[in-house]
Motif scaffolding. Structure first.
Motif, mmCIF file in Angstrom:
data_model
loop_
_atom_site.group_PDB
_atom_site.id
_atom_site.type_symbol
_atom_site.label_atom_id
_atom_site.label_comp_id
_atom_site.label_asym_id
_atom_site.label_seq_id
_atom_site.Cartn_x
_atom_site.Cartn_y
_atom_site.Cartn_z
ATOM 1 N N VAL A 142 20.348 -0.350 -16.689
ATOM 2 C CA VAL A 142 20.016 0.755 -17.589
ATOM 3 C C VAL A 142 19.756 0.299 -19.030
ATOM 4 O O VAL A 142 18.786 0.772 -19.649
ATOM 5 N N PRO A 143 20.577 -0.580 -19.649
ATOM 6 C CA PRO A 143 20.267 -0.994 -21.033
ATOM 7 C C PRO A 143 18.859 -1.554 -21.178
ATOM 8 O O PRO A 143 18.134 -1.193 -22.123
ATOM 9 N N GLN A 144 18.460 -2.429 -20.252
ATOM 10 C CA GLN A 144 17.093 -2.976 -20.297
ATOM 11 C C GLN A 144 16.066 -1.876 -20.072
ATOM 12 O O GLN A 144 15.006 -1.844 -20.707
ATOM 13 N N MET A 145 16.379 -0.939 -19.180
ATOM 14 C CA MET A 145 15.471 0.161 -18.902
ATOM 15 C C MET A 145 15.261 1.034 -20.142
ATOM 16 O O MET A 145 14.147 1.473 -20.434
ATOM 17 N N LEU A 146 16.334 1.287 -20.881
ATOM 18 C CA LEU A 146 16.229 2.091 -22.098
ATOM 19 C C LEU A 146 15.367 1.397 -23.146
ATOM 20 O O LEU A 146 14.554 2.044 -23.818
ATOM 21 N N SER A 203 37.968 4.201 -6.188
ATOM 22 C CA SER A 203 37.987 3.468 -7.457
ATOM 23 C C SER A 203 37.100 2.227 -7.374
ATOM 24 O O SER A 203 36.461 1.845 -8.364
ATOM 25 N N ASN A 204 37.030 1.593 -6.199
ATOM 26 C CA ASN A 204 36.092 0.484 -6.005
ATOM 27 C C ASN A 204 34.650 0.953 -6.168
ATOM 28 O O ASN A 204 33.830 0.281 -6.803
ATOM 29 N N LEU A 205 34.357 2.120 -5.586
ATOM 30 C CA LEU A 205 33.009 2.673 -5.699
ATOM 31 C C LEU A 205 32.673 2.991 -7.156
ATOM 32 O O LEU A 205 31.558 2.730 -7.618
ATOM 33 N N SER A 206 33.628 3.532 -7.883
ATOM 34 C CA SER A 206 33.399 3.859 -9.292
ATOM 35 C C SER A 206 33.170 2.605 -10.124
ATOM 36 O O SER A 206 32.277 2.560 -10.979
ATOM 37 N N PHE A 207 33.980 1.564 -9.889
ATOM 38 C CA PHE A 207 33.797 0.305 -10.612
ATOM 39 C C PHE A 207 32.438 -0.306 -10.276
ATOM 40 O O PHE A 207 31.729 -0.822 -11.160
ATOM 41 N N LEU A 208 32.062 -0.218 -9.005
ATOM 42 C CA LEU A 208 30.769 -0.747 -8.578
ATOM 43 C C LEU A 208 29.629 -0.008 -9.274
ATOM 44 O O LEU A 208 28.668 -0.623 -9.752
ATOM 45 N N ASP A 209 29.734 1.321 -9.361
ATOM 46 C CA ASP A 209 28.679 2.105 -10.015
ATOM 47 C C ASP A 209 28.573 1.780 -11.504
ATOM 48 O O ASP A 209 27.477 1.778 -12.071
ATOM 49 N N LEU A 210 29.719 1.524 -12.140
ATOM 50 C CA LEU A 210 29.686 1.115 -13.549
ATOM 51 C C LEU A 210 28.911 -0.187 -13.723
ATOM 52 O O LEU A 210 28.057 -0.314 -14.614
ATOM 53 N N CYS A 211 29.206 -1.156 -12.877
ATOM 54 C CA CYS A 211 28.504 -2.446 -12.952
ATOM 55 C C CYS A 211 27.033 -2.294 -12.569
ATOM 56 O O CYS A 211 26.146 -2.898 -13.181
ATOM 57 N N PHE A 212 26.782 -1.473 -11.561
ATOM 58 C CA PHE A 212 25.436 -1.264 -11.023
ATOM 59 C C PHE A 212 24.489 -0.739 -12.095
ATOM 60 O O PHE A 212 23.396 -1.289 -12.329
#
Length: 311
Positions: free
Chosen positions: A76-80, A62-71
């Motif tokens: 990505v928004p700026q990239m889009l 769950s830590n890894l998943s939360f980290l990936d969400l933040c990551f």
């Protein structure tokens, strides 16, 4: 010397010479981002709501998943926006993106190493697992990963953005990354390159070596047991994490440790894109498809309790 780029920001070129490719990449990145949001949020919800997943393995997951969400949300928004329209990013925006991206990337390296240690104890010391990997240690190890990531970013980000950048301010990449910003500099980058090599050693080579040692020890322990059941149990315990580690480290190493030539730099942009967007979307997919406990928890969440029939 005053940093020439700070008042006006940068241009993120990406694949601006191929507009059609950028439109395709926009769809791919948007789809991957949505999969990342849904998949990682689902894993966090399952880990919190399902009592059978209240174990160290799923705490770290769950830590890894939360980290990936933040990551992904940090870039990505700026990239889009840059893939579809203007390619500019302010100096402050670049600083924030680089700081968060570097911090969370380092945290993920450390966290994957911690998860490998957890798998080592689970397979090689099963009778002492609950004693060794107790809740307090889980919180301490997770905290160490996050703090080391923050410390690495504090050390690496300011010297990179204080470089004297070339007046054209064109970053040949999709986002603000240390190697791309070093290439943009028109001044002496010897210190920054040495710092990048040293930091890469400590956040890539050392953690990866510890992961390989953990899995080497697991393999030796399993080979001593002539039991198909032991093989199956060890594979079920470690396969998902091993796949995630392989994908993550392969893309990071390809992105950060590439040769200095134009072909390698263009190829490195694809690896960087996959590292930033692809890996976080694949992680929940790998754990959901290959981990039976996660699949059972998902069915319980949907009210379909058919787990007893699954082997």
């Amino acid at each position: 010397m005053v940093n020439q780029s700070s008042p006006v920001g940068f241009l993120l070129l990406g694949f601006s010479e191929y507009p059609g490719l950028e439109r395709i990449l926009f769809v791919v990145v948007l789809t991957s981002y949505l999969l990342t949001l849904v998949g990682n949020t689902l894993i966090i919800l399952l880990s919190v709501l399902d009592p059978r997943l209240h174990s160290p393995m799923y705490f770290f997951l769950s830590n890894l998943s939360f980290l990936d969400l933040c990551f992904t949300t940090s870039c990505v928004p700026q990239m889009l926006v840059n893939l579809w329209g203007p390619k500019t990013i302010s100096f402050l925006g670049c600083f924030i993106q680089l700081f968060i991206f570097m911090s969370l990337g380092t945290t993920e390296c450390i966290l994957l190493t911690v998860m490998a240690f957890d798998r080592y104890v689970a397979v090689c010391q099963p009778l002492h697992y609950a004693t060794i990997i107790h809740p307090r240690l889980c919180w301490q190890l997770a905290a160490v990963a996050w703090v080391l990531g923050l410390a690495q970013s504090i050390v690496q980000t300011p010297p990179t953005l204080l470089l004297p950048f070339c007046p054209h301010r064109q970053i040949d990449d999709f986002l603000c990354e240390v190697p791309s910003l070093i290439r943009l500099s028109c001044g002496d980058t010897t210190y920054n390159e040495i710092q990048l090599v040293v930091s890469s050693f400590f956040i890539l080579v050392v953690p990866l070596s510890l992961v390989l040692v953990s899995y080497g020890t697991i393999a030796r322990a399993v080979l001593r047991i002539n039991s198909a059941q032991a093989w199956k149990r060890a594979l079920g315990t470690c396969s998902s994490h091993l796949m995630v580690v392989t994908i993550f480290y392969s893309s990071v190493i390809a992105d950060y440790l590439q040769p200095k030539n134009p072909y390698a730099q263009k190829r490195g942009k694809f690896f960087g894109l996959f590292y930033a967007v692809g890996t976080p979307s694949l992680n929940p997919l790998i754990y959901t498809l290959r981990n039976k406990e996660v699949k059972r928890a998902f069915r319980r969440l949907l009210g379909k309790d058919g787990e007893s029939r699954e082997n």
